[in-house]
Structure formats: structure tokens, C-alpha cells
Design an enzyme around this catalytic site. Structure first.
Site, short mmCIF file in Angstrom:
data_model
loop_
_atom_site.label_atom_id
_atom_site.label_comp_id
_atom_site.label_asym_id
_atom_site.label_seq_id
_atom_site.Cartn_x
_atom_site.Cartn_y
_atom_site.Cartn_z
N GLU A 1 1.14 -1.63 -0.51
CA GLU A 1 0.18 -2.24 -0.13
C GLU A 1 -0.75 -2.10 2.12
OE1 GLU A 1 1.16 -6.65 -2.28
OE2 GLU A 1 1.39 -6.95 -0.40
N GLU B 1 6.04 -7.49 -7.88
CA GLU B 1 5.35 -9.11 -7.17
C GLU B 1 5.91 -10.03 -8.13
OE1 GLU B 1 3.89 -6.38 -3.64
OE2 GLU B 1 3.72 -6.22 -6.22
#
Length: 272
Positions: free
Chosen positions: A115, A135
């Protein structure tokens, strides 16, 4: 010109470009809070444009970064909130710079580390580059304003990347827009530095164009707020704690200990 390693981050200046290297190869450059704080600080330090023409972010060894260091998971929501904020702040630091920031993605980039690359101005990889967003099967939620930045880069591919957690290899990453270029491993840093030099010619307006082309601050802060609410719900539901506990149980079952902090407990994509 170099500075000593601090919190698993090396900094040096090469050809008037700051090279920031995550250096914890035995843990696949997994980042703790201290490393993220140092990284944000270094980006701000070099991002003024007073000392360098740009910034290159990369990792040491075979991984860019395994993301969050789950060896020491948060034990309270306050801890979780503080940890997430350090991820958010790296995004802020990058988007506030007056110089180009290039991610030289030398190997696998996992979770929060992948990210971080999304807010960089370019992402250059090698054939060994991979993206992995685990995640959803760990009870963790995305951060770094990736709820906006990922879709901005890859559009409809963002949903399957987050929900399905496939590994996105270099060629696919190039095709869908996660990577801008793929080069030979021994050319990676040189090419990233070359891009900075190309983008900062004499008498340039690069800082002005960066501000025009990057996402607006209010859009990013709105994404942070949504992501913070999602993280709180994950914590309060118990999903976060259960996901991390299951992850370590799966690691122990395989007898791997801490060797592969990015292994996915559901789809078992745990190869190095």
C-alpha cells in the site's frame, strides 16, 4: 554520502537522489512502528527538495517488505489505532513532498508495504516483484488510503486483489497498472534514479505538477477516516485478534516459526 542504519532503515544519497532502503532481510523487511516513524521522517526530511532531486524507496534482500510485523501485534484498540496512523502518515509524507518519489519494488510487497507503494509517483519492478494483499483473511483492514489509491491505479482489479488475496506477479502488475516498468534486478536502483533525474530537468516545474497530479489532501484524509472506522469495527468484533492468532497457529503447524510472515492462513500461499 550515507547515514547509519536506524530502525531497520538505511538512507544514502546517490546522484542527488535519496535512496531509502528497508533493511531487515531476515524478517523480509517487516516493518515495526519505529521503522514506519523513521521512514515518514526521512521522507519529509528529503522531500523538501533542498538537498535532493527525488527519493527512491526500496528493500534489501529478496523482499521489498512483508508489511506489518505481526510478531508484536496490538493488544488494545489504542495500540491498533496508533499503528495504523503510522501507516497513514507515510502516505501523507510522500504526497506532501516537492520531489518525485519512486518505489523500486525489488521483491514481494505485502499488505501495508504494498500500500505504501501506491502513493509513490512511479513503481518500478523486476521479474521477482509480486504484490500480495492478505488482510481480508487475517481480520485486518487496509490502510494508507489504499481504498482510494488502489482503485485509482488498477480500477476494477482492486476488489479481487483485496477480497481474493491473489499474488499479483510482475507481468500482471505491469498489465493492470501496479507497475510502470519491469527491469533486470541489477538495473532496478539505477533505473529508479534515472527516472527521478528525467523528471527533474533544469528550470523545472516538477513540484507544481506533482501537486496537480497527485490525489487531493481532502480525498486522502477522507479515505483515512473510512479506513480507521473499518479498523475499529474489525477490532471490536474480535476478528482482528482471531485472525492474527490463527495466522501464528498456522505458522507453528508448518514449523516455520517467523520465517515467512506473509503466509496466508486461508489460501496457503506461503512460498518464499
Amino acid at each position: 554520502m550515507s547515514a547509519p542504519t536506524t530502525h531497520f532503515l538505511d538512507t544514502r544519497v546517490e546522484r542527488d537522489v535519496a535512496v531509502l532502503t528497508l533493511r531487515r532481510p531476515e524478517k523480509l523487511n517487516a516493518m515495526n512502528v519505529a521503522t514506519r516513524l523513521r521512514l515518514a521522517s526521512a521522507i519529509r526530511e528529503f522531500g523538501t527538495g533542498d538537498r535532493v532531486r527525488g527519493i527512491v524507496l526500496t528493500g534489501a534482500g529478496r523482499a521489498f517488505s512483508a508489511g506489518e510485523d505481526l510478531q508484536t501485534p496490538p493488544t488494545s484498540y489504542a495500540d491498533l489505532r496508533a499503528a495504523v496512523e503510522t501507516f497513514h502518515d507515510i502516505t501523507r509524507a510522500i504526497l506532501e513532498t516537492k520531489v518525485p518519489v519512486i518505489a523500486a519494488v525489488n521483491g514481494i510487497a505485502v499488505g501495508g508495504a504494498s500500500e505504501i507503494t501506491l502513493c509513490c509517483d512511479a513503481r518500478i519492478g523486476t521479474p521477482a516483484t509480486e504484490y500480495f494483499q492478505p488482510e481480508n483473511g487475517r481480520g485486518i483492514t487496509i490502510s494508507n488510503a489504499s481504498s482510494v489509491l488502489l482503485a485509482r491505479l488498477v480500477r476494477n482489479h482492486a476488489m479481487r486483489m483485496v477480497l481474493g488475496s491473489p499474488r499479483i506477479v510482475a507481468e500482471e502488475a505491469l498489465r493492470i497498472g501496479l507497475l510502470d516498468e519491469i527491469v533486470a534486478p541489477d538495473r532496478l536502483l539505477d533505473r529508479a534514479i534515472e527516472v527521478v533525474v528525467e523528471w527533474t530537468p533544469e528550470n523545472n516545474t516538477t513540484a507544481l505538477h506533482l501537486a496537480l497530479l497527485r490525489p487531493a489532501p481532502d480525498e486522502i484524509e477522507s479515505a483515512f477516516a473510512r479506513e480507521d472506522r473499518a479498523a475499529q469495527k474489525s477490532w471490536e468484533s474480535g476478528v482482528f485478534s482471531s485472525g492474527v492468532a490463527d495466522f501464528w497457529a498456522a505458522q507453528q503447524d508448518r514449523g516455520q516459526g517467523n520465517a515467512q510472515p506473509f503466509a496466508h492462513k486461508n489460501n496457503r500461499l506461503d512460498r518464499p
